[in-house]
Design a protein around this motif. Structure first.
Motif, PDB file in Angstrom:
ATOM      1  N   THR A 117     -26.348 -72.874  14.734  1.00 56.83           N
ATOM      2  CA  THR A 117     -25.523 -73.405  13.653  1.00 56.83           C
ATOM      3  C   THR A 117     -25.134 -74.855  13.916  1.00 56.83           C
ATOM      4  N   ARG A 118     -24.793 -75.548  12.846  1.00 59.67           N
ATOM      5  CA  ARG A 118     -24.418 -76.959  12.933  1.00 59.67           C
ATOM      6  C   ARG A 118     -22.991 -77.085  13.458  1.00 59.67           C
ATOM      7  N   LYS A 119     -22.769 -78.034  14.365  1.00 60.09           N
ATOM      8  CA  LYS A 119     -21.431 -78.246  14.902  1.00 60.09           C
ATOM      9  C   LYS A 119     -20.590 -79.116  13.968  1.00 60.09           C
ATOM     10  N   ILE A 120     -19.339 -78.700  13.757  1.00 62.83           N
ATOM     11  CA  ILE A 120     -18.366 -79.509  13.029  1.00 62.83           C
ATOM     12  C   ILE A 120     -17.376 -80.083  14.037  1.00 62.83           C
ATOM     13  N   TRP A 121     -17.281 -81.397  14.082  1.00 60.79           N
ATOM     14  CA  TRP A 121     -16.332 -82.069  14.968  1.00 60.79           C
ATOM     15  C   TRP A 121     -14.931 -81.966  14.371  1.00 60.79           C
ATOM     16  N   VAL A 122     -13.964 -81.647  15.225  1.00 60.20           N
ATOM     17  CA  VAL A 122     -12.573 -81.518  14.764  1.00 60.20           C
ATOM     18  C   VAL A 122     -11.739 -82.658  15.338  1.00 60.20           C
ATOM     19  N   PHE A 123     -11.235 -83.455  14.423  1.00 58.56           N
ATOM     20  CA  PHE A 123     -10.420 -84.640  14.723  1.00 58.56           C
ATOM     21  C   PHE A 123      -8.981 -84.284  14.355  1.00 58.56           C
ATOM     22  N   ASP A 124      -8.096 -84.256  15.340  1.00 53.82           N
ATOM     23  CA  ASP A 124      -6.707 -83.893  15.071  1.00 53.82           C
ATOM     24  C   ASP A 124      -5.844 -85.143  14.963  1.00 53.82           C
ATOM     25  N   THR A 125      -5.134 -85.260  13.839  1.00 61.63           N
ATOM     26  CA  THR A 125      -4.286 -86.431  13.621  1.00 61.63           C
ATOM     27  C   THR A 125      -2.804 -86.061  13.515  1.00 61.63           C
ATOM     28  N   THR A 126      -2.436 -84.940  14.163  1.00 60.72           N
ATOM     29  CA  THR A 126      -1.028 -84.509  14.185  1.00 60.72           C
ATOM     30  C   THR A 126      -0.115 -85.596  14.752  1.00 60.72           C
ATOM     31  N   LEU A 127      -0.578 -86.306  15.770  1.00 65.52           N
ATOM     32  CA  LEU A 127       0.254 -87.314  16.432  1.00 65.52           C
ATOM     33  C   LEU A 127       0.259 -88.661  15.713  1.00 65.52           C
ATOM     34  N   ARG A 128      -0.524 -88.772  14.649  1.00 64.39           N
ATOM     35  CA  ARG A 128      -0.508 -89.999  13.850  1.00 64.39           C
ATOM     36  C   ARG A 128      -0.080 -89.693  12.421  1.00 64.39           C
ATOM     37  N   ALA A 146     -20.689 -82.668   5.480  1.00 65.66           N
ATOM     38  CA  ALA A 146     -19.773 -83.392   6.369  1.00 65.66           C
ATOM     39  C   ALA A 146     -19.934 -82.896   7.804  1.00 65.66           C
ATOM     40  N   ASP A 147     -19.926 -83.834   8.750  1.00 65.41           N
ATOM     41  CA  ASP A 147     -20.101 -83.504  10.167  1.00 65.41           C
ATOM     42  C   ASP A 147     -18.766 -83.336  10.893  1.00 65.41           C
ATOM     43  N   LYS A 148     -17.719 -83.943  10.349  1.00 62.97           N
ATOM     44  CA  LYS A 148     -16.442 -84.011  11.057  1.00 62.97           C
ATOM     45  C   LYS A 148     -15.305 -83.853  10.059  1.00 62.97           C
ATOM     46  N   VAL A 149     -14.228 -83.190  10.501  1.00 63.44           N
ATOM     47  CA  VAL A 149     -13.057 -83.009   9.635  1.00 63.44           C
ATOM     48  C   VAL A 149     -11.808 -83.510  10.352  1.00 63.44           C
ATOM     49  N   GLU A 150     -10.933 -84.122   9.596  1.00 55.71           N
ATOM     50  CA  GLU A 150      -9.658 -84.588  10.131  1.00 55.71           C
ATOM     51  C   GLU A 150      -8.564 -83.657   9.621  1.00 55.71           C
ATOM     52  N   CYS A 151      -7.763 -83.131  10.545  1.00 60.32           N
ATOM     53  CA  CYS A 151      -6.762 -82.117  10.223  1.00 60.32           C
ATOM     54  C   CYS A 151      -5.483 -82.358  11.007  1.00 60.32           C
ATOM     55  N   THR A 152      -4.455 -81.600  10.658  1.00 60.96           N
ATOM     56  CA  THR A 152      -3.225 -81.574  11.453  1.00 60.96           C
ATOM     57  C   THR A 152      -2.820 -80.123  11.690  1.00 60.96           C
ATOM     58  N   ILE A 153      -2.056 -79.895  12.730  1.00 62.45           N
ATOM     59  CA  ILE A 153      -1.517 -78.564  13.006  1.00 62.45           C
ATOM     60  C   ILE A 153      -0.455 -78.226  11.962  1.00 62.45           C
ATOM     61  N   THR A 169     -17.286 -74.640  15.413  1.00 57.85           N
ATOM     62  CA  THR A 169     -16.470 -75.680  16.049  1.00 57.85           C
ATOM     63  C   THR A 169     -16.282 -75.293  17.515  1.00 57.85           C
ATOM     64  N   ASN A 170     -15.739 -76.227  18.294  1.00 57.65           N
ATOM     65  CA  ASN A 170     -15.436 -75.934  19.702  1.00 57.65           C
ATOM     66  C   ASN A 170     -14.028 -75.374  19.900  1.00 57.65           C
ATOM     67  N   ILE A 171     -13.289 -75.181  18.814  1.00 55.31           N
ATOM     68  CA  ILE A 171     -11.877 -74.806  18.915  1.00 55.31           C
ATOM     69  C   ILE A 171     -11.693 -73.458  19.607  1.00 55.31           C
ATOM     70  N   ASN A 172     -10.749 -73.425  20.557  1.00 55.83           N
ATOM     71  CA  ASN A 172     -10.335 -72.185  21.208  1.00 55.83           C
ATOM     72  C   ASN A 172      -9.252 -71.558  20.329  1.00 55.83           C
ATOM     73  N   THR A 173      -9.653 -70.657  19.451  1.00 51.83           N
ATOM     74  CA  THR A 173      -8.726 -70.145  18.435  1.00 51.83           C
ATOM     75  C   THR A 173      -7.539 -69.391  19.038  1.00 51.83           C
ATOM     76  N   LYS A 174      -7.677 -68.879  20.248  1.00 54.53           N
ATOM     77  CA  LYS A 174      -6.571 -68.144  20.869  1.00 54.53           C
ATOM     78  C   LYS A 174      -5.387 -69.056  21.210  1.00 54.53           C
ATOM     79  N   GLU A 175      -5.600 -70.379  21.128  1.00 56.90           N
ATOM     80  CA  GLU A 175      -4.501 -71.322  21.376  1.00 56.90           C
ATOM     81  C   GLU A 175      -3.856 -71.813  20.076  1.00 56.90           C
ATOM     82  N   ILE A 176      -4.280 -71.272  18.935  1.00 54.85           N
ATOM     83  CA  ILE A 176      -3.758 -71.751  17.654  1.00 54.85           C
ATOM     84  C   ILE A 176      -2.255 -71.508  17.531  1.00 54.85           C
ATOM     85  N   MET A 177      -1.795 -70.299  17.820  1.00 61.47           N
ATOM     86  CA  MET A 177      -0.366 -70.007  17.645  1.00 61.47           C
ATOM     87  C   MET A 177       0.489 -70.780  18.634  1.00 61.47           C
TER      88      MET A 177
END
Length: 521
Positions: free
Chosen positions: A2-13, A226-233, A263-271
């Motif tokens: 499957t195609r990788k989606i890059w996750v860009f987190d902008t919570t701190l901005r 789209a290859d990459k998504v920008e998100c916040t927590i 994605t590479n996200i470790n979903t168990k760390e979401i909460m």
């Protein structure tokens, strides 16, 4: 594959642009470390040109969190030399630094915000990218307000900055104006042209939630290339917020056959990440919010509880354990059906009840539920004990439990700036206990008094007050999470007096611990 989606987190901005959500340097570092545990690909650590404090925070994150090659650290700049220098000088300490710059492309931004011609804005963008490339190899260019831009001018800008050296093109729906079908079509057309121009350049999106479609627009973009998504927590951010990282990631995971990406996200760390951001920023997550809301995996409807007990997939498309929770929560209320109550009783060992016995106990449950709103396991013991006593049945084991439960009899709390203090009277079995303590505040004093009586090594992890009604007699709801012997317990209570609700919630948590840790002798 499957195609990788890059996750860009902008919570701190972008997330920190929420009024009142300002973090200090140490809090930013703590969030950044947690984002690294979450395994985001890129952290946007701030806007360093905005203040010395933000510059230092970005620098510290680059140095201490970006010190490995498994994460990229970036920060935002306007397309001006001074801003670009600030980003470079703060992120250059990371193993993998990135310069991110933004410049508008819509007519509204070009003509009304900048007061320049389209050609002038285009030239400014190209020169900014060329300069940034002399500093770092990786440069992201954001076409602000892309969703309201003339398509051909938008493409002309993208083509020019790619030729100037941009390695990531970000297409923002800056004001949340787009709808999924329209935004998906825009990304499809841009992706087609971009991959023909330079297939090494990543196409990114950044969606805002002004019309409640940030997550939908982001997913439509992914579906269209789209290859990459920008998100916040928790979806925090400017105005109505951004696409919520947890919603996008879990949608991709749950509907993997449809999106065919990963994605590479470790979903168990979401909460854990959600709770940390909510706590440090002082921003409560709405209770019915997807994935991270308190009620996202809680079920109180009798119909739903019955279906879940028969088959988890009847009403559950995501296992709570996938996002870091222990399990689903069947909340016992007056709306709970017989199946849920019987299941709860059986888990407590009451599996030999006859139908008439259960019906009588269930009637007692409904009577208490109407008064107490939510019924806990220790309440069930008391209901069963009352039934056994009423019918002169042997209740020795049940009485052993109920004699170890705690009940709030009375309390007094004094709040002042010198010696906040609390006094409590608590009943356990036939014994009455009293305690008075001081604390750093009224709740600290209250909980210290209760702990002095119960003598259990309980650690308070989370404490939250919210209003559940309006007016002078508004009900205050207290929710808290405690830890005992490595296990976590959540408890709630509601009262017009939030101090009393705080005490009741704590005692509910203590009694939950009693239920799970006491064995009849």
């Amino acid at each position: 594959m499957t195609r990788k989606i890059w996750v860009f987190d902008t919570t701190l901005r972008d997330g920190e642009q929420v009024p009142g959500a300002k973090l200090n340097l140490y809090e930013k570092l703590e969030v950044a470390r947690q984002l690294k545990k979450l395994q985001v690909d890129i952290i946007e650590a701030g806007f360093p040109a905005s203040s010395i404090g933000d510059f230092n925070a970005v620098k510290e994150i680059a140095t201490n969190v970006g010190n490995t090659d498994d994460i990229i650290i970036t920060a935002l700049a306007r397309a001006v030399k001074a801003d670009i220098d600030s980003v470079y000088n703060s992120v250059k300490y990371a193993e993998k630094p990135l310069i991110h710059m933004v410049l508008g492309t819509s007519d509204i931004h070009v003509e009304k915000k900048f007061g320049k011609s389209k050609n002038q804005i285009l030239d400014i963008g190209v020169e900014a990218v060329k300069y940034a490339k002399t500093l770092l190899p990786d440069v992201q260019y954001s076409t602000e307000d892309a969703s309201r831009s003339d398509f051909e001018y938008l493409w002309t800008t993208i083509e020019a900055v790619v030729k100037a050296g941009a390695t990531i093109i970000n297409v923002p729906d800056t004001v949340g104006y787009a709808v999924p079908e329209e935004f998906g079509e825009l990304i499809f057309k841009l992706n087609d042209r971009l991959k023909n121009l330079n297939d090494q350049v990543l196409l990114s999106v950044h969606c805002h939630n002004d019309l409640g479609m940030a997550t939908s627009n982001t997913l439509a973009a992914i579906k269209n290339g789209a290859d990459k998504v920008e998100c916040t927590i928790n979806g925090i951010g400017e105005r109505a917020g951004n696409a919520a990282l947890e919603e996008v990631v879990m949608a991709l995971n749950t509907r993997q056959a449809f999106y065919n990406v990963h994605t590479n996200i470790n979903t168990k760390e979401i909460m854990n990440t959600s709770k940390l951001v909510s706590s440090l920023m002082g921003l409560d997550v709405q209770v019915n919010k997807a994935i991270t809301g308190d009620n996202a995996f809680a079920h109180s409807s009798g119909i739903h509880q019955d279906g879940l007990l028969k088959s988890r997939d009847a009403y559950e498309i995501i296992s709570p354990t996938e996002v870091g929770l222990s399990d689903m929560e069947l909340v016992l209320t007056a709306r709970s059906g017989r199946h849920a109550v019987k299941n709860a009783l059986e888990k407590l060992g009451f599996n030999q009840l006859t139908d008439p016995q259960f019906e009588d106990i269930f009637a007692g449950f409904l009577e208490l539920a109407d008064v107490k709103k939510e019924v806990y396991n220790h309440d069930l013991y008391v209901i069963v004990e009352n039934y056994y006593s009423k019918h002169d049945m042997n209740n020795q084991d049940i009485k052993y439990y109920s004699d170890n439960f705690y009940e709030l009899m009375d309390l007094q709390v004094i709040s002042n700036t010198i010696f906040p203090s609390a006094s409590v009277k608590i009943k356990k079995g036939n014994q009455i206990y009293k305690s008075s303590t001081v604390g750093s505040g009224p709740i600290d004093a209250l909980y210290s008094s209760i702990k002095e009586i119960i003598d259990l090594d309980i650690k308070l992890l989370e404490y939250k007050i919210s209003s559940v009604s309006r007016g002078k007699k508004a009900l205050g709801k207290v929710k808290l999470q405690v830890e005992y012997n490595g296990e976590k317990y959540i408890a709630k209570a509601t009262d017009t007096d939030v101090i009393k609700a705080s005490a009741l919630a704590y005692i509910n948590a203590v009694n939950s611990i009693v239920v799970e840790n006491l064995i009849p002798v």
